[in-house]
Scaffold this motif. Structure first.
Motif, mmCIF file in Angstrom:
data_model
loop_
_atom_site.group_PDB
_atom_site.id
_atom_site.type_symbol
_atom_site.label_atom_id
_atom_site.label_comp_id
_atom_site.label_asym_id
_atom_site.label_seq_id
_atom_site.Cartn_x
_atom_site.Cartn_y
_atom_site.Cartn_z
ATOM 1 N N VAL A 83 0.843 -1.206 0.000
ATOM 2 C CA VAL A 83 0.000 0.000 0.000
ATOM 3 C C VAL A 83 0.876 1.253 0.000
ATOM 4 C CG1 VAL A 83 -1.665 1.344 1.332
ATOM 5 C CG2 VAL A 83 -1.964 -1.131 1.089
ATOM 6 N N THR A 84 1.948 1.233 0.786
ATOM 7 C CA THR A 84 2.877 2.374 0.817
ATOM 8 C C THR A 84 3.492 2.605 -0.558
ATOM 9 O OG1 THR A 84 3.402 1.887 3.133
ATOM 10 C CG2 THR A 84 4.948 3.288 1.931
ATOM 11 N N LEU A 85 3.864 1.521 -1.225
ATOM 12 C CA LEU A 85 4.444 1.636 -2.563
ATOM 13 C C LEU A 85 3.440 2.230 -3.545
ATOM 14 C CD1 LEU A 85 6.930 1.037 -4.300
ATOM 15 C CD2 LEU A 85 5.959 -1.217 -4.768
ATOM 16 N N MET A 86 2.193 1.790 -3.457
ATOM 17 C CA MET A 86 1.155 2.334 -4.324
ATOM 18 C C MET A 86 0.975 3.833 -4.078
ATOM 19 S SD MET A 86 -1.601 -0.786 -4.031
ATOM 20 C CE MET A 86 -2.882 0.139 -4.894
ATOM 21 N N ARG A 87 1.021 4.231 -2.810
ATOM 22 C CA ARG A 87 0.879 5.656 -2.482
ATOM 23 C C ARG A 87 2.067 6.454 -3.015
ATOM 24 N NH1 ARG A 87 -0.518 9.795 -2.812
ATOM 25 N NH2 ARG A 87 -1.112 11.356 -1.249
ATOM 26 N N LEU A 88 3.260 5.882 -2.955
ATOM 27 C CA LEU A 88 4.426 6.567 -3.498
ATOM 28 C C LEU A 88 4.329 6.714 -5.012
ATOM 29 C CD1 LEU A 88 7.300 4.930 -1.405
ATOM 30 C CD2 LEU A 88 6.650 7.345 -1.393
ATOM 31 N N ASN A 89 3.816 5.690 -5.687
ATOM 32 C CA ASN A 89 3.629 5.776 -7.134
ATOM 33 C C ASN A 89 2.650 6.895 -7.489
ATOM 34 O OD1 ASN A 89 5.391 3.664 -7.655
ATOM 35 N ND2 ASN A 89 3.781 2.112 -7.581
ATOM 36 N N ASP A 93 3.323 10.540 -9.496
ATOM 37 C CA ASP A 93 2.544 11.092 -10.606
ATOM 38 C C ASP A 93 2.059 12.504 -10.297
ATOM 39 O OD1 ASP A 93 2.885 8.734 -11.978
ATOM 40 O OD2 ASP A 93 0.988 7.856 -11.302
ATOM 41 N N GLU A 94 1.694 12.732 -9.017
ATOM 42 C CA GLU A 94 1.169 14.043 -8.621
ATOM 43 C C GLU A 94 2.252 15.118 -8.628
ATOM 44 O OE1 GLU A 94 -0.554 13.448 -4.823
ATOM 45 O OE2 GLU A 94 -2.107 12.056 -5.532
ATOM 46 N N THR A 95 3.480 14.720 -8.450
ATOM 47 C CA THR A 95 4.597 15.687 -8.388
ATOM 48 C C THR A 95 5.567 15.452 -9.533
ATOM 49 O OG1 THR A 95 5.804 14.202 -6.901
ATOM 50 C CG2 THR A 95 4.387 15.885 -5.881
ATOM 51 N N GLU A 96 5.015 15.205 -10.703
ATOM 52 C CA GLU A 96 5.828 14.795 -11.858
ATOM 53 C C GLU A 96 6.933 15.797 -12.167
ATOM 54 O OE1 GLU A 96 5.213 13.445 -16.528
ATOM 55 O OE2 GLU A 96 3.490 14.000 -15.280
ATOM 56 N N HIS A 97 6.640 17.067 -12.045
ATOM 57 C CA HIS A 97 7.633 18.090 -12.401
ATOM 58 C C HIS A 97 8.201 18.780 -11.151
ATOM 59 C CE1 HIS A 97 6.465 17.557 -16.552
ATOM 60 N NE2 HIS A 97 5.186 17.777 -16.222
ATOM 61 N N SER A 98 8.121 18.109 -10.024
ATOM 62 C CA SER A 98 8.593 18.707 -8.776
ATOM 63 C C SER A 98 10.032 18.290 -8.492
ATOM 64 C CB SER A 98 7.676 18.269 -7.630
ATOM 65 O OG SER A 98 8.234 18.641 -6.382
ATOM 66 N N ASP A 99 10.677 19.092 -7.650
ATOM 67 C CA ASP A 99 12.034 18.754 -7.204
ATOM 68 C C ASP A 99 12.041 17.549 -6.266
ATOM 69 O OD1 ASP A 99 12.981 20.899 -8.648
ATOM 70 O OD2 ASP A 99 13.005 22.270 -6.923
ATOM 71 N N ILE A 104 11.380 10.876 -3.974
ATOM 72 C CA ILE A 104 10.273 9.917 -4.040
ATOM 73 C C ILE A 104 10.729 8.623 -4.706
ATOM 74 C CG2 ILE A 104 7.999 9.487 -5.056
ATOM 75 C CD1 ILE A 104 7.432 12.480 -4.770
ATOM 76 N N GLN A 105 11.509 8.728 -5.766
ATOM 77 C CA GLN A 105 12.015 7.537 -6.453
ATOM 78 C C GLN A 105 12.936 6.726 -5.544
ATOM 79 O OE1 GLN A 105 13.825 8.953 -10.064
ATOM 80 N NE2 GLN A 105 11.865 9.484 -11.035
ATOM 81 N N GLN A 106 13.798 7.433 -4.811
ATOM 82 C CA GLN A 106 14.690 6.722 -3.875
ATOM 83 C C GLN A 106 13.898 6.009 -2.791
ATOM 84 O OE1 GLN A 106 17.471 9.611 -2.371
ATOM 85 N NE2 GLN A 106 18.485 9.911 -4.354
ATOM 86 N N THR A 107 12.872 6.673 -2.278
ATOM 87 C CA THR A 107 12.031 6.057 -1.249
ATOM 88 C C THR A 107 11.278 4.869 -1.814
ATOM 89 O OG1 THR A 107 11.747 8.237 -0.219
ATOM 90 C CG2 THR A 107 10.220 6.494 0.453
ATOM 91 N N ARG A 108 10.795 4.990 -3.033
ATOM 92 C CA ARG A 108 10.088 3.880 -3.667
ATOM 93 C C ARG A 108 11.016 2.682 -3.857
ATOM 94 N NH1 ARG A 108 8.392 4.845 -9.701
ATOM 95 N NH2 ARG A 108 10.648 4.590 -9.809
ATOM 96 N N ASP A 109 12.231 2.947 -4.292
ATOM 97 C CA ASP A 109 13.199 1.853 -4.468
ATOM 98 C C ASP A 109 13.502 1.188 -3.127
ATOM 99 O OD1 ASP A 109 13.270 2.435 -7.151
ATOM 100 O OD2 ASP A 109 15.123 3.634 -7.020
ATOM 101 N N LEU A 110 13.608 1.998 -2.082
ATOM 102 C CA LEU A 110 13.871 1.449 -0.754
ATOM 103 C C LEU A 110 12.720 0.568 -0.286
ATOM 104 C CD1 LEU A 110 15.578 1.308 1.802
ATOM 105 C CD2 LEU A 110 14.482 3.428 2.589
ATOM 106 N N VAL A 111 11.496 1.028 -0.489
ATOM 107 C CA VAL A 111 10.327 0.221 -0.100
ATOM 108 C C VAL A 111 10.284 -1.068 -0.905
ATOM 109 C CG1 VAL A 111 7.799 0.139 -0.065
ATOM 110 C CG2 VAL A 111 8.992 2.212 0.669
#
Length: 268
Positions: A83-89, A93-99, A104-111
């Motif tokens: 569920v956490t991974l789904m929320r990160l995904n 998407d919501e912050t596609e052009h954000s710094d 977020i990608q690093q956190t997703r990879d860690l999860v």
């Protein structure tokens, strides 16, 4: 002549009688000693049987507990992480052009890595793993889990034609290996760990060796109760449960080697 013959007969009977009288105590002591030895043997057999049944019960309880923990990890913690991974995904998407995208990608990879490790850990705790896949794949699975961390190099060396030792024995061997690997990870500061599994016609030999800092076996075994761990004693007891043998060979600075021997045909 008849008188002489009669005297000889009397002397012979008396001699036999005296021999019987003098030999009776010796015969009694001999019979008593045999009965005493038989009694001690029966007592030892009863004590060994009781200890074996007690240890088997402890192993069954431990396996059931570990299996339940494994299921809980897979079903509960695994689901929460998914569920956490789904929320990160979704957040990505919501912050596609954000710094925040790199974080977020690093956190997703860690999860993702945590999910993989939780699934692997749940398998190692399940005693059905050995029954489903066999001892050698289960041992390799344990080493692969350590290897993924990247700090310790591992190797499994199988020798001989493999055969089944039975689910109970192979489960105990896997638990002993896990105990040895856990000790190496916690205390040894090793760079390499090697497992050697040798299938001989009459027995199975398992060796778990590391190149860590080692220790004095006698010193550890003789520590007071408040300082001593149960790990080493568990290894000895588990090996003896099925007629096997365990030796712990270690010295400071030269690493540690656990050698386990199990007969191919288990005693009834």
């Amino acid at each position: 002549m008849q008188d002489l013959t009669g005297e000889i007969a009397i002397v012979s009977i008396a001699t036999i009688f005296l021999l019987l009288i003098s030999g009776a105590p010796i015969l009694f002591l001999f019979m008593h000693r045999r009965q005493y030895i038989r009694y001690l043997t029966e007592q030892e057999q009863t004590r060994n049987l009781h200890q074996r049944e007690l240890l088997q019960s402890q192993l069954e309880i431990q396996n059931q507990t570990l299996q339940q923990v494994g299921h809980d990890l897979h079903d509960n913690i695994g689901q929460l992480l998914t569920v956490t991974l789904m929320r990160l995904n979704a957040l990505e998407d919501e912050t596609e052009h954000s710094d925040l995208q790199p974080s977020i990608q690093q956190t997703r990879d860690l999860v993702n890595s945590i999910i993989t490790e939780v699934r692997a850990l749940s398998k190692t705790l399940d005693h059905d793993t050995v029954n489903r896949f066999g001892l050698l794949p289960s041992l390799q699975f344990e080493l692969d889990r350590i290897q993924r961390v990247g700090k310790i190099q591992t190797q499994l060396i199988p020798l001989g034609n493999s055969y089944s030792l039975g689910e109970q024995v192979e489960t105990v061997l896997l638990r002993m290996t896990q105990e040895s690997l856990n000790n190496a990870l916690k205390h040894a500061r090793a760079r390499t760990i090697k497992i050697r599994a040798e299938y001989k016609p009459d027995k199975f030999l398992l060796s778990i060796a590391d190149d860590g800092r080692g220790f004095q076996v006698d010193e550890v075994m003789n520590r007071p109760l408040t300082e001593a761990g149960a790990g080493l004693n568990n290894l000895y007891r588990r090996a003896g449960l099925f007629g096997g043998d365990c030796q712990i060979i270690s010295q400071p600075g030269v690493g540690t080697r656990i050698e386990i021997s199990m007969p191919r045909i288990q005693p009834i």
